[in-house]
Design a protein around this motif. Sequence first.
Motif, PDB file in Angstrom:
ATOM      1  N   MET A   1       7.339  -8.136  -7.827  1.00 19.89           N
ATOM      2  CA  MET A   1       6.856  -7.361  -6.665  1.00 19.89           C
ATOM      3  C   MET A   1       5.346  -7.142  -6.789  1.00 19.89           C
ATOM      4  SD  MET A   1       7.870  -3.464  -5.622  1.00 19.89           S
ATOM      5  CE  MET A   1       9.607  -3.832  -5.397  1.00 19.89           C
ATOM      6  N   ASP A   2       4.634  -7.428  -5.699  1.00 20.82           N
ATOM      7  CA  ASP A   2       3.185  -7.195  -5.698  1.00 20.82           C
ATOM      8  C   ASP A   2       2.912  -5.829  -5.057  1.00 20.82           C
ATOM      9  OD1 ASP A   2       0.469  -7.168  -5.569  1.00 20.82           O
ATOM     10  OD2 ASP A   2       0.264  -9.120  -4.596  1.00 20.82           O
ATOM     11  N   LEU A   3       2.541  -4.868  -5.891  1.00 21.34           N
ATOM     12  CA  LEU A   3       2.328  -3.509  -5.377  1.00 21.34           C
ATOM     13  C   LEU A   3       1.169  -3.434  -4.392  1.00 21.34           C
ATOM     14  CD1 LEU A   3       2.913  -1.411  -8.633  1.00 21.34           C
ATOM     15  CD2 LEU A   3       4.517  -1.832  -6.749  1.00 21.34           C
ATOM     16  N   THR A   4       0.258  -4.406  -4.470  1.00 25.92           N
ATOM     17  CA  THR A   4      -0.879  -4.430  -3.534  1.00 25.92           C
ATOM     18  C   THR A   4      -0.404  -4.437  -2.085  1.00 25.92           C
ATOM     19  OG1 THR A   4      -1.959  -5.781  -5.195  1.00 25.92           O
ATOM     20  CG2 THR A   4      -3.085  -5.572  -3.082  1.00 25.92           C
ATOM     21  N   ASP A   5       0.762  -5.073  -1.856  1.00 28.46           N
ATOM     22  CA  ASP A   5       1.303  -5.157  -0.489  1.00 28.46           C
ATOM     23  C   ASP A   5       1.618  -3.782   0.090  1.00 28.46           C
ATOM     24  OD1 ASP A   5       1.183  -7.880  -0.779  1.00 28.46           O
ATOM     25  OD2 ASP A   5       3.320  -8.112  -1.250  1.00 28.46           O
ATOM     26  N   TYR A   6       1.741  -2.789  -0.778  1.00 27.26           N
ATOM     27  CA  TYR A   6       2.128  -1.447  -0.334  1.00 27.26           C
ATOM     28  C   TYR A   6       0.938  -0.492  -0.312  1.00 27.26           C
ATOM     29  CZ  TYR A   6       6.825  -3.178  -1.124  1.00 27.26           C
ATOM     30  OH  TYR A   6       7.978  -3.914  -1.076  1.00 27.26           O
ATOM     31  N   ILE A   7      -0.281  -1.039  -0.524  1.00 22.15           N
ATOM     32  CA  ILE A   7      -1.471  -0.170  -0.582  1.00 22.15           C
ATOM     33  C   ILE A   7      -2.538  -0.695   0.372  1.00 22.15           C
ATOM     34  CG2 ILE A   7      -3.183   0.901  -2.102  1.00 22.15           C
ATOM     35  CD1 ILE A   7      -1.290   0.146  -4.475  1.00 22.15           C
ATOM     36  N   PRO A   8      -2.434  -0.377   1.663  1.00 24.04           N
ATOM     37  CA  PRO A   8      -3.462  -0.828   2.611  1.00 24.04           C
ATOM     38  C   PRO A   8      -4.781  -0.084   2.408  1.00 24.04           C
ATOM     39  CG  PRO A   8      -1.868   0.615   3.695  1.00 24.04           C
ATOM     40  CD  PRO A   8      -1.359   0.392   2.306  1.00 24.04           C
ATOM     41  N   SER A   9      -5.863  -0.715   2.823  1.00 24.09           N
ATOM     42  CA  SER A   9      -7.185  -0.081   2.775  1.00 24.09           C
ATOM     43  C   SER A   9      -7.538   0.429   4.162  1.00 24.09           C
ATOM     44  CB  SER A   9      -8.247  -1.096   2.331  1.00 24.09           C
ATOM     45  OG  SER A   9      -7.963  -1.543   1.024  1.00 24.09           O
ATOM     46  N   VAL A  10      -8.070   1.634   4.197  1.00 25.67           N
ATOM     47  CA  VAL A  10      -8.496   2.229   5.466  1.00 25.67           C
ATOM     48  C   VAL A  10     -10.009   2.390   5.416  1.00 25.67           C
ATOM     49  CG1 VAL A  10      -8.260   4.206   7.014  1.00 25.67           C
ATOM     50  CG2 VAL A  10      -6.293   3.455   5.644  1.00 25.67           C
ATOM     51  N   ALA A  11     -10.698   1.660   6.289  1.00 25.24           N
ATOM     52  CA  ALA A  11     -12.159   1.677   6.263  1.00 25.24           C
ATOM     53  C   ALA A  11     -12.709   3.020   6.724  1.00 25.24           C
ATOM     54  CB  ALA A  11     -12.705   0.566   7.155  1.00 25.24           C
ATOM     55  N   ASP A  12     -13.796   3.423   6.079  1.00 26.69           N
ATOM     56  CA  ASP A  12     -14.568   4.598   6.500  1.00 26.69           C
ATOM     57  C   ASP A  12     -13.757   5.890   6.517  1.00 26.69           C
ATOM     58  OD1 ASP A  12     -16.896   3.016   6.838  1.00 26.69           O
ATOM     59  OD2 ASP A  12     -16.119   2.350   8.777  1.00 26.69           O
ATOM     60  N   PHE A  13     -12.847   6.039   5.578  1.00 20.80           N
ATOM     61  CA  PHE A  13     -12.128   7.297   5.402  1.00 20.80           C
ATOM     62  C   PHE A  13     -12.323   7.760   3.972  1.00 20.80           C
ATOM     63  CE2 PHE A  13      -8.649  10.011   4.142  1.00 20.80           C
ATOM     64  CZ  PHE A  13      -8.526  10.870   5.209  1.00 20.80           C
ATOM     65  N   PRO A  14     -12.588   9.045   3.733  1.00 23.17           N
ATOM     66  CA  PRO A  14     -12.800  10.142   4.689  1.00 23.17           C
ATOM     67  C   PRO A  14     -14.239  10.216   5.206  1.00 23.17           C
ATOM     68  CG  PRO A  14     -12.844  11.018   2.482  1.00 23.17           C
ATOM     69  CD  PRO A  14     -12.577   9.546   2.336  1.00 23.17           C
ATOM     70  N   ILE A  15     -15.119   9.362   4.667  1.00 22.84           N
ATOM     71  CA  ILE A  15     -16.504   9.332   5.139  1.00 22.84           C
ATOM     72  C   ILE A  15     -16.915   7.870   5.312  1.00 22.84           C
ATOM     73  CG2 ILE A  15     -17.176  11.543   4.091  1.00 22.84           C
ATOM     74  CD1 ILE A  15     -18.513   9.906   1.818  1.00 22.84           C
ATOM     75  N   PRO A  16     -17.919   7.579   6.126  1.00 16.57           N
ATOM     76  CA  PRO A  16     -18.372   6.198   6.324  1.00 16.57           C
ATOM     77  C   PRO A  16     -18.708   5.531   4.997  1.00 16.57           C
ATOM     78  CG  PRO A  16     -19.415   7.648   7.924  1.00 16.57           C
ATOM     79  CD  PRO A  16     -18.675   8.541   6.958  1.00 16.57           C
ATOM     80  N   ALA A  28       6.613   5.453   0.465  1.00 19.28           N
ATOM     81  CA  ALA A  28       7.696   5.324   1.445  1.00 19.28           C
ATOM     82  C   ALA A  28       8.707   4.253   1.054  1.00 19.28           C
ATOM     83  CB  ALA A  28       7.114   5.013   2.830  1.00 19.28           C
ATOM     84  N   SER A  29       8.392   3.476   0.041  1.00 16.66           N
ATOM     85  CA  SER A  29       9.316   2.443  -0.428  1.00 16.66           C
ATOM     86  C   SER A  29       9.910   2.875  -1.769  1.00 16.66           C
ATOM     87  CB  SER A  29       8.583   1.104  -0.609  1.00 16.66           C
ATOM     88  OG  SER A  29       9.370   0.229  -1.395  1.00 16.66           O
ATOM     89  N   PRO A  30      11.175   3.267  -1.798  1.00 12.11           N
ATOM     90  CA  PRO A  30      11.770   3.684  -3.080  1.00 12.11           C
ATOM     91  C   PRO A  30      11.686   2.594  -4.139  1.00 12.11           C
ATOM     92  CG  PRO A  30      13.187   4.308  -1.249  1.00 12.11           C
ATOM     93  CD  PRO A  30      12.097   3.447  -0.670  1.00 12.11           C
ATOM     94  N   GLU A  31      11.814   1.327  -3.744  1.00 11.07           N
ATOM     95  CA  GLU A  31      11.767   0.239  -4.731  1.00 11.07           C
ATOM     96  C   GLU A  31      10.357   0.097  -5.301  1.00 11.07           C
ATOM     97  OE1 GLU A  31      12.716  -0.229  -1.503  1.00 11.07           O
ATOM     98  OE2 GLU A  31      14.886  -0.045  -1.855  1.00 11.07           O
ATOM     99  N   ALA A  32       9.363   0.118  -4.433  1.00 12.70           N
ATOM    100  CA  ALA A  32       7.978  -0.044  -4.902  1.00 12.70           C
ATOM    101  C   ALA A  32       7.533   1.164  -5.718  1.00 12.70           C
ATOM    102  CB  ALA A  32       7.045  -0.256  -3.710  1.00 12.70           C
ATOM    103  N   PHE A  33       7.935   2.347  -5.281  1.00  4.91           N
ATOM    104  CA  PHE A  33       7.557   3.548  -6.034  1.00  4.91           C
ATOM    105  C   PHE A  33       8.189   3.517  -7.429  1.00  4.91           C
ATOM    106  CE2 PHE A  33       8.296   8.109  -7.107  1.00  4.91           C
ATOM    107  CZ  PHE A  33       6.972   8.415  -7.382  1.00  4.91           C
ATOM    108  N   ARG A  34       9.489   3.202  -7.481  1.00  2.00           N
ATOM    109  CA  ARG A  34      10.160   3.119  -8.784  1.00  2.00           C
ATOM    110  C   ARG A  34       9.476   2.093  -9.674  1.00  2.00           C
ATOM    111  NH1 ARG A  34      15.207   4.422 -10.775  1.00  2.00           N
ATOM    112  NH2 ARG A  34      15.991   5.020  -8.727  1.00  2.00           N
TER     113      ARG A  34
END
Length: 170
Positions: A1-16, A28-34
């Motif tokens: 399992m590639d955990l990267t798939d479960y960690i999106p990047s959000v640009a400019d949060f919380p500051i630019p 939100a994924s019990p399998e990925a969290f475990r």
Amino acid sequence: MDLTDYIPSVADFPIPGVSFKDITPLLASPEAFRESVDRLIEGTAGLGFDKIAAFDARGFLWAAPMAYQLALPIIPIRKAGKLPREAVSDTYRGEYDDVVVEMHADAVGPGDRVLLVDDVIATGESMRSGCRLVERLGGTVAGCAAVIELTFLGAAEKLTAYPVVSLVRF
Ligand SMILES: O=P(O)(O)OC[C@H]1O[C@H](OP(=O)(O)OP(=O)(O)O)[C@H](O)[C@@H]1O
Ligand SMILES: Nc1ncnc2[nH]cnc12
């Protein structure tokens, strides 16, 4: 399992300018969290620690199941003003804010070997701050562990004195 798939990047949060790594799909994924908890336990298995110090707030999410599985004490490193008894405190500048953290003064003592756990190592300043608190109380830092490490912010160079375990690197 590639955990990267479960960690999106959000640009400019919380500051630019900040690329924020969002752990909520992983949670939100019990399998990925475990998988992430199990891999942190495996990755830190050789470090020889008897306490787990956890960073307020997201670090608690991983430290608690690790401590439960390993039957070890949890030491909360809290944002200032939240701990009810005598505490030691430390200040640092993180990626997007100034932070004051505290640890109960009787949480660590000489002879204790403490693993620091968090969700993200970004600048590494929170880990460094946690190391200062543990060492100020006479404890030894057995290592620093996090799900995510932002390698481009240079934390590794700041934490060369300690073993660092991270699962996903950006
Ligand atoms: O390596 P650093 O640059 O110190 O950054 C990492 C820290 O920043 C985030 O916490 P934040 O202070 O945003 O608090 P939160 O857990 O309450 O969201 C994260 O959960 C780490 O604790
Ligand atoms: N870029 C980032 N993403 C998520 N959490 C963080 N904490 C500090 N920097 C962060």
